[in-house]
Each structure stands twice: as structure tokens, then as C-alpha cells.
Design a protein around this motif. Structure first.
Motif, short mmCIF file in Angstrom:
data_model
loop_
_atom_site.label_atom_id
_atom_site.label_comp_id
_atom_site.label_asym_id
_atom_site.label_seq_id
_atom_site.Cartn_x
_atom_site.Cartn_y
_atom_site.Cartn_z
N VAL A 22 30.05 65.60 -11.33
CA VAL A 22 29.41 66.52 -12.29
C VAL A 22 28.78 67.69 -11.55
CG1 VAL A 22 27.66 66.73 -14.08
CG2 VAL A 22 29.02 64.63 -13.92
N SER A 23 28.07 67.40 -10.47
CA SER A 23 27.40 68.49 -9.73
C SER A 23 28.40 69.44 -9.09
CB SER A 23 26.46 67.91 -8.67
OG SER A 23 27.19 67.19 -7.68
N GLU A 24 29.62 68.97 -8.83
CA GLU A 24 30.64 69.82 -8.23
C GLU A 24 31.51 70.52 -9.27
OE1 GLU A 24 32.79 67.36 -5.48
OE2 GLU A 24 31.11 67.21 -4.07
N GLY A 25 31.12 70.45 -10.55
CA GLY A 25 31.78 71.24 -11.57
C GLY A 25 32.85 70.54 -12.37
N ARG A 26 32.96 69.21 -12.25
CA ARG A 26 34.01 68.49 -12.98
C ARG A 26 33.46 67.75 -14.21
NH1 ARG A 26 35.68 68.24 -7.57
NH2 ARG A 26 34.35 66.46 -7.10
N GLY A 27 32.34 68.23 -14.73
CA GLY A 27 31.74 67.56 -15.88
C GLY A 27 32.64 67.52 -17.10
N ASN A 28 33.45 68.54 -17.30
CA ASN A 28 34.34 68.60 -18.46
C ASN A 28 35.73 68.03 -18.19
OD1 ASN A 28 32.42 69.83 -20.16
ND2 ASN A 28 32.89 71.85 -19.29
N LYS A 29 35.94 67.53 -16.97
CA LYS A 29 37.25 66.97 -16.61
C LYS A 29 37.40 65.57 -17.19
CE LYS A 29 40.89 66.55 -13.58
NZ LYS A 29 40.84 65.83 -12.32
N LEU A 30 38.60 65.25 -17.67
CA LEU A 30 38.87 63.92 -18.23
C LEU A 30 38.81 62.88 -17.12
CD1 LEU A 30 39.69 62.21 -20.71
CD2 LEU A 30 42.08 62.63 -20.08
N ALA A 31 37.96 61.89 -17.29
CA ALA A 31 37.85 60.81 -16.32
C ALA A 31 38.67 59.60 -16.74
CB ALA A 31 36.38 60.41 -16.14
N PHE A 32 38.52 59.17 -18.01
CA PHE A 32 39.20 57.97 -18.49
C PHE A 32 39.72 58.18 -19.91
CE2 PHE A 32 36.08 56.40 -15.45
CZ PHE A 32 36.84 55.52 -14.69
N THR A 33 40.90 57.63 -20.18
CA THR A 33 41.38 57.49 -21.54
C THR A 33 41.94 56.08 -21.69
OG1 THR A 33 42.93 58.29 -23.24
CG2 THR A 33 43.66 58.45 -20.94
N ASP A 34 41.68 55.48 -22.85
CA ASP A 34 42.21 54.13 -23.10
C ASP A 34 43.20 54.13 -24.26
OD1 ASP A 34 40.64 54.34 -25.38
OD2 ASP A 34 39.10 52.96 -24.67
N THR A 35 43.80 55.29 -24.51
CA THR A 35 44.78 55.55 -25.59
C THR A 35 44.13 55.70 -26.95
OG1 THR A 35 45.37 53.28 -26.27
CG2 THR A 35 46.50 54.17 -24.33
N VAL A 36 42.87 55.29 -27.11
CA VAL A 36 42.14 55.47 -28.36
C VAL A 36 41.00 56.47 -28.17
CG1 VAL A 36 40.68 54.35 -30.10
CG2 VAL A 36 42.69 53.17 -29.19
N SER A 37 40.28 56.34 -27.07
CA SER A 37 39.13 57.20 -26.79
C SER A 37 39.26 57.85 -25.42
CB SER A 37 37.83 56.38 -26.83
OG SER A 37 37.68 55.74 -28.08
N GLU A 38 38.55 58.96 -25.25
CA GLU A 38 38.54 59.67 -23.98
C GLU A 38 37.10 59.86 -23.52
OE1 GLU A 38 40.58 63.35 -24.54
OE2 GLU A 38 42.57 62.43 -24.42
N LEU A 39 36.94 60.01 -22.20
CA LEU A 39 35.62 60.17 -21.62
C LEU A 39 35.70 61.13 -20.45
CD1 LEU A 39 32.80 58.91 -22.20
CD2 LEU A 39 33.32 57.19 -20.46
N THR A 40 34.96 62.22 -20.52
CA THR A 40 34.88 63.15 -19.40
C THR A 40 33.87 62.64 -18.37
OG1 THR A 40 33.10 64.45 -20.39
CG2 THR A 40 35.38 65.10 -20.93
N TYR A 41 33.86 63.28 -17.21
CA TYR A 41 32.88 62.88 -16.20
C TYR A 41 31.46 63.14 -16.69
CZ TYR A 41 36.26 61.77 -12.58
OH TYR A 41 37.27 61.16 -11.86
N GLY A 42 31.25 64.26 -17.37
CA GLY A 42 29.93 64.54 -17.91
C GLY A 42 29.54 63.56 -19.00
N GLY A 43 30.50 63.22 -19.87
CA GLY A 43 30.23 62.25 -20.92
C GLY A 43 29.93 60.88 -20.36
N LEU A 44 30.66 60.50 -19.31
CA LEU A 44 30.42 59.21 -18.67
C LEU A 44 29.03 59.17 -18.05
CD1 LEU A 44 31.30 56.43 -17.64
CD2 LEU A 44 32.50 57.59 -15.75
N GLN A 45 28.63 60.26 -17.43
CA GLN A 45 27.30 60.30 -16.82
C GLN A 45 26.22 60.04 -17.87
OE1 GLN A 45 25.56 64.12 -15.56
NE2 GLN A 45 25.26 63.19 -13.52
N LYS A 46 26.31 60.71 -19.00
CA LYS A 46 25.31 60.52 -20.05
C LYS A 46 25.32 59.09 -20.58
CE LYS A 46 25.05 65.33 -21.61
NZ LYS A 46 25.25 66.26 -22.74
#
Length: 519
Positions: A22-46
Motif C-alpha cells: 500500500v505504501s508503495e502505491g499498489r493500494g488499488n491493485k487487485l490482490a485476490f479474487t475467488d471468482t465471486v469477490s475481489e480484494l485490492t491491497y488497500g481493501g485487504l489492509q482495511k
């Protein structure tokens, strides 16, 4: 790994794995998808902040354990990383255990909270009330069935949390061994262990990149799967496709075609099944696939060659363990010899020793010992087994290997699987590898069996390919093995079976075949 594991200052694995992205600017990058839901690095942090706050509200303190019986959805990294952020120790468990096994493990680790996927609740519903240390059950899913619902509980929490200043040498999480020969053992892993695997195997062998999309057949609760689908991609800000279903050939090919991964992490039995599924002969593996890996059991040469011929992509076969967290011997891009486990991963040292503990020369079989930066600190509540396995810098793997003049290591079998025929060591894996090169054989397992004189000889159990002719097959297979690897190694008895007993990781449970099976 500057400042990690050297006793200087605090270190929390989540700071390096997640917050750095997140601190290196990848907060909006997709980290995980399970075919139903998605989670960005910023969303995962929160979400990990919220999970940490939830644990605090539930009264879970630093170093206490929480158990996870969770499918591979985006909820898994939220719980796993959120617990580590709070200084709490998550204990991911195999989702295929029995009620009795869960009762044993929950009592053994003294989990205060159980996080569980809704679909898995029926297996534990009759015993959770009998666990004296278990105070809360939190369910990931639509219906909590009278327990706490994870999404509702997280919604109540703040997305701000002061990450606990843990130490690099402090236990961060536990993984239980597969328990192929008995009840599983809890391996205590440290905060520094995750980064250790990322900076050795992932960086220097796999060459993982930020633009990679990974798909792992092995689940997150396995050491192999945890590295594949969480540690490695997060170490560079890459993306992971999580598979909630069983890793069948149909499921894997469907995900490959939908998400077009660049890395596929498999196991030998799955690679073989994907190659030999009659309904999927024309299936593609995606246009961006650049590398595959295999672990869990040695990859037969015939499978590696067939995969490369069909898909044009190499499989990097390697060996790892729960105790050492991930792969420590591996083939590498541009340096592959199918049938071998390759060479030591940079950062790891290995030895082959005989029964007296002395190093053996090239060409002789010895037990593999590893000096690993990712080694666990021991088994929970099993001091004698810890002392036998973790010997100072060295960890005993229990695997028998042979090293050639080029420094490559070839798997010969588990220590208790090896046996002598006419005074010569025989590797079950070598005989199995020879058998599956016959066009009629899909899978094979070999165990020792005493003949009429009480002398041990190889006995084989084979699963045939669909439509394989059985007439004269026994004699043909025996002759095939003689020609392939030597006349004394051929199986004296051959049983055709529908399937072979395996652990959840796909390892053949030879001990079940040794227990008085008729021939």
C-alpha cells in the motif's frame, strides 16, 4: 533479509507483506479474487485492521491461538493476516479432516476462536461445544447458524489499528502436518519465515513479478499453497486467483481459461490427471502461462515431458515440507532435469547422511538434512519429535535422496518406504516411475512384500488408464520394469485397483497399502 530474524528491533510479517504494498502505491491493485469477490491491497489492509479489532473485542490476547477451517476465499487472507497483525497466532487447518481430527487439533492448539466457512460447519457442529478453550465460532458465509457472522462482525469494527510490534523470532502462525501416518503435529512458524521463503525460492528460482497472476491447486492451509497463493504474490504485489472447489482437471482448466494465469502451481497427481482426462484432451492452459511448479511428491519424468510437449511450459519440480514452509530443493528455469528434484534453493544448505550421521558421497543414498532460514521452531507439545527433527541448524526431512556429480538430487523415497532386494536398496518411487511409463498405467504405488522365504520383494498397485487392455498385462508390466530400471527391481505381484489412498496433498499413503493387502 536485513533486520529480519537477527534480534534487532520489532518486525511484524504483515507490515512487510501487506502494508509495504500500500505504501508503495499498489493500494488499488487487485490482490485476490475467488471468482465471486475481489480484494485490492488497500481493501485487504482495511479488512485486516477490522479483523484485528474484532479479535481484541473478543478478548483474544497476543500469542493466543485462533483456528481457521476455511475455504480458499478472500476471507482467508483477511483472517490470517489480521490475526498476525494483532500478534495473535492463526492456525489454518486442513478442510478435509474428520470431526475427531478437528476435536484433537482444536484441543491441542487451545484455540480461543474458530473461524470457519459456512459449508464446513456440519463437520464440527456436534463437537465445538465440548472444546473447553473455544469461546467463539465466527462463520464466513451467508448464514452463521446461530454463531457470529464474519461479515457482520467486521462491519462493526474500525479500519484503524496499531499493528502489534512483534519480534521476527516470535511465533506468527502454526501449520499442522498432513498426518499421513497419525494425528497431525503443530509446527510453529515465526514472523520471519514468510519473508524467508519469498526472498529465496520465490525471488531467486521462480522469479515472481508484480505483473504475475498466480493459480494454485494446493490450498492455502498447506505450506505449499500458502506460499504459492499468499506469500509469494504479496511479496511483489502480484495477483492471486483463489479456487474454492476441489482441484479437478475440469476446475483447473476452467480457471485457466477464465483468468489466464502466468504461473500455475500444481502437484504431480493433478498434472497427470490433467494430461490424461479424456474429456479435456483439447483443453488449453491459457495464453500467458510462463511457468509451472510442482511439489508434494516427486514429479515423474514422463509427466514433466508430456506437459512440456503439450503446453510448451516447463514444470519446476521441487521438494518442500510443512516444517520448512516451502521448497528448498528445486529445478530452475533453464536448468531442468525431469526425474530429479534439482539443486538447493539459494539460501538453503543440504546434506545427505547415512544412519551413523556421516555424509555420504555422490551416488549413494542418504537421508536429506536441510539448513533453512524458514524452518519452524519445533512441534507444539511434542518435545521428543522436535528433538529428532530439528537438530540445531539442521532439519531432518525423513526423505531419502541420491546426489549426482552435477549436484542434482533425486528422490528415492521416504525413509520408511525404502527397502532392500537382494541386498540392494530399492526406491518405491523409481519402480512407480517406471510403471507409469507403460501406456496402460495411469498411477502406481509400490510397497515391500515378503515372499514365501520371508524375503522382501516389490509389490505394485496400479490404476489403469481408461480402456486399457488387461490381457497379459501383469507379465508385460514386469518385463517393462526390468527393461527400464533393472531385473531385480520389477514387482513380483501386481494388483489392479480403482484408486490409490492419498493424503489431501496428493501424496500416496503407502503405509495403508502395506497393511496386509492380499496379492
Amino acid at each position: 533479509m536485513s533486520g529480519v530474524g537477527d534480534g534487532t528491533g520489532s518486525y511484524n510479517a504483515v507490515t512487510w507483506l501487506l502494508d509495504r504494498n500500500v505504501s508503495e502505491g499498489r493500494g488499488n491493485k487487485l490482490a485476490f479474487t475467488d471468482t465471486v469477490s475481489e480484494l485490492t491491497y488497500g481493501g485487504l489492509q482495511k479488512e485486516t485492521y477490522r479483523l484485528a479489532n474484532l479479535l481484541r473485542r473478543l478478548g483474544v490476547r497476543r500469542e493466543e491461538r485462533v483456528a481457521m477451517i476455511m475455504l480458499d476465499t478472500i476471507d482467508f487472507p483477511i483472517v490470517f493476516l489480521g490475526a498476525i497483525r494483532a500478534g495473535v497466532v492463526p492456525v489454518p487447518l486442513n478442510t478435509l479432516l474428520t470431526s475427531d481430527q478437528y476435536a484433537y487439533v482444536l484441543a491441542d492448539c487451545r484455540a480461543r476462536v474458530l473461524f470457519i466457512s459456512e459449508a464446513l460447519l456440519p463437520v464440527v457442529k456436534d463437537m465445538v461445544g465440548r472444546m473447553p478453550d473455544l469461546e467463539h465460532v465466527v462463520v464466513a458465509g451467508q448464514n452463521a447458524h446461530g454463531h457470529k457472522k464474519l461479515s457482520d462482525e467486521l462491519a462493526r469494527e474500525s479500519d484503524s489499528f496499531a499493528t502489534v510490534a512483534t519480534h521476527a523470532d516470535e511465533p506468527a502462525f502454526w501449520l499442522y502436518s498432513s498426518g499421513s501416518t497419525g494425528m497431525p503435529k503443530g509446527v510453529r512458524h515465526l514472523h520471519s519465515n514468510l519473508q524467508a521463503t519469498a526472498e529465496t525460492y520465490a525471488k531467486q528460482v521462480l522469479g515472481i513479478r508484480e505483473d504475475d497472476v498466480g493459480l494454485s491447486a494446493a490450498k492455502l492451509f498447506f505450506a505449499y499453497g500458502l506460499g504459492n497463493a499468499l506469500t509469494f504474490p504479496m511479496s511483489v504485489g502480484a495477483t492471486t486467483v483463489l479456487n474454492t472447489e476441489r482441484p479437478t482437471p475440469a476446475t483447473m482448466f476452467a480457471l485457466m481459461n477464465k483468468y489466464n494465469p502466468t504461473i500455475f502451481f500444481g502437484v504431480p497427481t493433478l498434472f497427470a490427471a490433467m494430461l490424461n482426462d479424456e474429456a479435456l484432451k483439447g483443453a488449453a492452459a491459457g495464453s500467458r502461462l510462463r511457468v509451472c511448479t510442482s511439489a508434494g511428491e516427486a514429479l515423474p519424468e514422463s509427466v514433466g515431458n508430456a506437459w512440456k510437449a503439450r503446453f510448451g511450459v516447463d514444470i519446476l519440480d521441487g521438494v518442500g515440507s510443512t516444517e520448512l514452509l516451502h521448497i528448498f530443493l528445486s529445478n530452475a528455469p533453464g536448468d531442468i532435469k525431469y526425474g530429479s528434484s534439482g539443486k538447493p534453493v539459494p539460501g538453503y544448505r543440504v546434506r545427505l547422511v547415512n544412519e551413523a550421521g556421516a555424509d555420504v558421497p555422490d551416488g549413494e543414498v542418504g537421508e536429506l538434512l536441510v539448513d533453512a532460514p524458514s524452518a519452524g521452531e519445533g512441534y507444539w507439545n511434542q518435545r521428543s519429535k522436535s528433538r529428532r527433527t530439528f537438530e540445531g541448524h539442521w532439519t531432518r526431512t525423513g526423505d531419502k535422496y541420491i546426489r549426482d556429480a552435477d549436484g542434482r538430487y533425486t528422490f528415492c523415497g521416504r525413509g520408511d518406504d525404502m527397502f532392500k532386494v537382494s541386498g540392494i536398496w530399492v526406491s518405491p518411487f523409481e519402480v512407480e516411475s517406471a510403471l507409469i511409463t507403460h501406456p496402460a498405467v495411469l498411477e502406481a504405488a509400490v510397497v515391500p512384500e515378503a515372499d514365501a522365504e520371508g524375503l522382501l520383494k516389490p509389490k505394485a498397485f496400479v490404476v489403469l488408464r481408461a480402456g486399457a487392455a488387461t490381457g497379459g498385462l501383469n507379465d508385460a508390466l514386469k518385463e517393462h520394469v526390468k527393461q527400464k530400471i533393472g531385473p531385480w527391481k520389477y514387482p513380483r505381484w501386481i494388483d489392479v485397483v480403482e484408486s490409490l489412498p492419498k493424503t489431501a496433498t496428493g501424496k500416496i499413503q503407502r503405509f495403508k497399502l502395506r497393511d496386509g493387502a492380499p496379492h
